[in-house]
Design a protein around this motif. Structure first.
Motif, mmCIF file in Angstrom:
data_model
loop_
_atom_site.group_PDB
_atom_site.id
_atom_site.type_symbol
_atom_site.label_atom_id
_atom_site.label_comp_id
_atom_site.label_asym_id
_atom_site.label_seq_id
_atom_site.Cartn_x
_atom_site.Cartn_y
_atom_site.Cartn_z
ATOM 1 N N GLY A 1 -4.382 -5.133 -20.469
ATOM 2 C CA GLY A 1 -5.546 -4.575 -19.793
ATOM 3 C C GLY A 1 -6.717 -4.208 -20.680
ATOM 4 O O GLY A 1 -7.783 -3.868 -20.166
ATOM 5 N N TYR A 2 -6.550 -4.266 -22.011
ATOM 6 C CA TYR A 2 -7.670 -3.894 -22.868
ATOM 7 C C TYR A 2 -8.857 -4.842 -22.698
ATOM 8 O O TYR A 2 -10.019 -4.440 -22.829
ATOM 9 N N ASP B 1 -9.714 -6.197 -19.888
ATOM 10 C CA ASP B 1 -10.382 -5.750 -18.662
ATOM 11 C C ASP B 1 -11.235 -4.515 -18.923
ATOM 12 O O ASP B 1 -12.324 -4.361 -18.352
ATOM 13 N N VAL B 2 -10.728 -3.608 -19.786
ATOM 14 C CA VAL B 2 -11.508 -2.416 -20.127
ATOM 15 C C VAL B 2 -12.792 -2.820 -20.845
ATOM 16 O O VAL B 2 -13.879 -2.324 -20.540
ATOM 17 N N ALA B 3 -12.668 -3.730 -21.803
ATOM 18 C CA ALA B 3 -13.842 -4.178 -22.559
ATOM 19 C C ALA B 3 -14.871 -4.832 -21.642
ATOM 20 O O ALA B 3 -16.081 -4.730 -21.879
ATOM 21 N N LYS B 4 -14.404 -5.505 -20.588
ATOM 22 C CA LYS B 4 -15.332 -6.138 -19.642
ATOM 23 C C LYS B 4 -15.929 -5.135 -18.666
ATOM 24 O O LYS B 4 -17.085 -5.274 -18.251
ATOM 25 N N SER B 5 -15.134 -4.128 -18.269
ATOM 26 C CA SER B 5 -15.569 -3.234 -17.205
ATOM 27 C C SER B 5 -16.584 -2.190 -17.674
ATOM 28 O O SER B 5 -17.445 -1.770 -16.897
ATOM 29 N N VAL B 6 -16.481 -1.740 -18.945
ATOM 30 C CA VAL B 6 -17.406 -0.708 -19.429
ATOM 31 C C VAL B 6 -18.861 -1.176 -19.371
ATOM 32 O O VAL B 6 -19.722 -0.453 -18.859
ATOM 33 N N PRO B 7 -19.202 -2.374 -19.849
ATOM 34 C CA PRO B 7 -20.599 -2.815 -19.717
ATOM 35 C C PRO B 7 -21.045 -2.915 -18.264
ATOM 36 O O PRO B 7 -22.192 -2.594 -17.933
ATOM 37 N N ALA C 1 -11.106 -0.210 -26.814
ATOM 38 C CA ALA C 1 -10.743 -1.551 -26.365
ATOM 39 C C ALA C 1 -11.135 -2.594 -27.412
ATOM 40 O O ALA C 1 -10.356 -3.510 -27.728
ATOM 41 N N ASN C 2 -12.334 -2.454 -27.978
ATOM 42 C CA ASN C 2 -12.781 -3.390 -29.006
ATOM 43 C C ASN C 2 -11.868 -3.364 -30.224
ATOM 44 O O ASN C 2 -11.531 -4.403 -30.801
ATOM 45 N N SER C 3 -11.446 -2.152 -30.624
ATOM 46 C CA SER C 3 -10.559 -2.023 -31.786
ATOM 47 C C SER C 3 -9.216 -2.702 -31.529
ATOM 48 O O SER C 3 -8.690 -3.405 -32.399
#
Length: 446
Positions: A238-239, A241-247, A353-355
């Motif tokens: 899911g990381y 998805d997190v990286a995509k959802s924040v922006p 998420a990026n890390s």
């Protein structure tokens, strides 16, 4: 009876029924990992083999996994950057040929020209082909080159890197390895896609085919057809998805929130004191005329307050009001609005998420300057970046063994001197500017 063709039936989802007089046994045609049963959408007769099974091993649930993966990479900047860094680190400054000599009991690599490689550089830009092979390996852990020999079968005359998204392995039959690659842009999209059949290189008979496919794979155990890169874990957990959802969240926040800094309250009593004839202005005979005059005066006051408070010249300027006593009503009141939707609070979530994505890619965050502006996570010093680059390139021996199979294949088929071999040339930036004014020197990984 069960072994006869007439007693074998296959359902649209790839399930085989083996029938005998006393029992029926069922099994799936393709199982495990990313290799799924034949899909209904691939039921065209030309895609079916002699026992009714789809010819190729599907890649993903709907045979569209590589296309979806590329879409995901395109949506996550740090994932695309990390993969690009890995490919650039792997390729370095490109291929260099040479041979080993021994001086004072020490092995020394001596560069030498490879005529077969130099000829392909002019004819088919073989260095670009090698670069694409490396990029595909870093993205998919698999790369497939197409090689064409001359009529005498003793020289490579052309080569290209096939688009991995459009490649499928022939479905395995029994213990035999796949013998063909199927190549089509219609996989995962069309019911019966048109495809090219390209035989796979046979190491036991290198000149068996004048044109063949040469797969190179970072092997991941338990996945027979298509390997699964380590960074897929960030897609599963899911990381990604997190990286995509924040922006997307921040974009929606900025688009829909009201950006109001202050509430400025002005009592009507103040207007009546400022204008004695507030309720009965001169020249106004009707109610509409009175309201229009009052609105004009309110707008004039609004402009005065804005002029007094707004712009950088007015930063931290005071606003004075005058009252006559404790019971006197308030004059102009300025109340700051609390920001309940602070976009900066979401940045640590995106950074986490990026890390995780970069760690899965085995990329040091300092190489891409990862950090939150104003935060404690800085982008790293120049020394950090140089050391990270050196460590990364020094650890690429296994990956480069795989990609170097391609130039080694060309050398074998073109009958290049066996003592001449390819390796990668890197740039060493470890020296300081006073030690090396250019800051660069080339090193060979052998």
């Amino acid at each position: 009876m069960a072994g006869k063709k007439d007693n074998i039936s296959v359902s649209p989802n790839g399930t085989i029924l083996l029938q005998s007089k006393v029992s029926i046994m069922s099994t799936n045609a393709v199982t495990g990992g990313l290799n799924n049963p034949a899909s209904k959408k691939h039921s065209g007769t030309k895609d079916i083999d002699e026992i009714g099974l789809q010819k190729w091993a599907t890649w993903g649930e709907n045979d569209d996994f590589p296309k979806k993966l590329m879409e995901t990479i395109g949506e996550i900047g740090v994932l695309g950057s990390g993969l690009d860094i890995n490919a650039s680190m792997h390729y370095g400054n490109g291929i260099i040929w040479g041979r080993d000599v021994y001086e004072n009991n020490k092995k020394v690599f001596v560069p030498a020209a490879c005529e077969a490689w130099e000829k392909l550089k002019r004819n088919v830009d073989i260095e670009l082909v090698q670069s694409e092979i490396v990029e595909s390996l870093e993205n998919f852990y698999i790369s497939i080159a197409e090689v064409i020999l001359n009529n005498g079968l003793d020289e490579v005359v052309s080569a290209r890197c096939l688009d991995t998204v459009y490649c499928r392995f022939e479905r395995r039959t029994g213990k035999e390895l796949p013998k063909n690659i199927y190549y089509s842009s219609g996989f995962g999209e069309e019911a019966a896609p048109d495809y090219d059949t390209i035989p796979i290189f046979d190491p036991t008979n290198p000149t068996k085919h004048i044109k063949f496919a040469f797969p190179m794979v970072y092997r991941t155990f338990g996945n027979f057809y298509y390997p699964e890169p380590i960074y897929y874990s960030c897609i599963r957990n899911g990381y990604a998805d997190v990286a995509k959802s924040v922006p997307k969240f921040l974009k929606s926040l900025f688009k829909n929130q009201m950006s109001i800094k202050y509430i400025i309250r002005v009592p009507f009593e103040l207007m009546k004191r400022k204008y004695i004839n507030w309720d009965t202005p001169e020249g106004c005979e009707t109610t509409e005329q009175v309201m229009k005059w009052q609105l004009t005066k309110m707008q004039e006051l609004q402009e005065e307050v804005n002029k007094h408070l707004v712009n950088e010249e007015n930063a931290y300027k005071g606003l004075f009001t005058f009252t006559d006593g404790a019971l006197e009503g308030k004059g102009i009141e300025v109340e700051p609005i609390k920001n309940y939707m602070d976009s900066a609070k979401e940045l640590p979530t995106a950074a986490a998420a990026n890390s995780e994505i970069l760690f899965a890619l085995q990329v040091d965050p300092s190489l891409i300057g990862l950090g939150i502006p104003g935060g404690k996570s800085l982008s790293g010093s120049g020394s950090d970046k140089r050391e990270s680059r050196q460590i990364k390139q020094a650890s690429l021996k296994r990956e480069r063994l795989v990609s170097l199979r391609f130039p080694n294949l060309i050398a074998m088929l073109s009958k290049v001197d066996q003592k001449l071999y390819p390796t990668y040339l890197d740039t060493d930036t470890s020296q300081t500017m006073d030690e090396n004014p250019t800051g660069k020197q080339t090193v060979v990984q052998s």
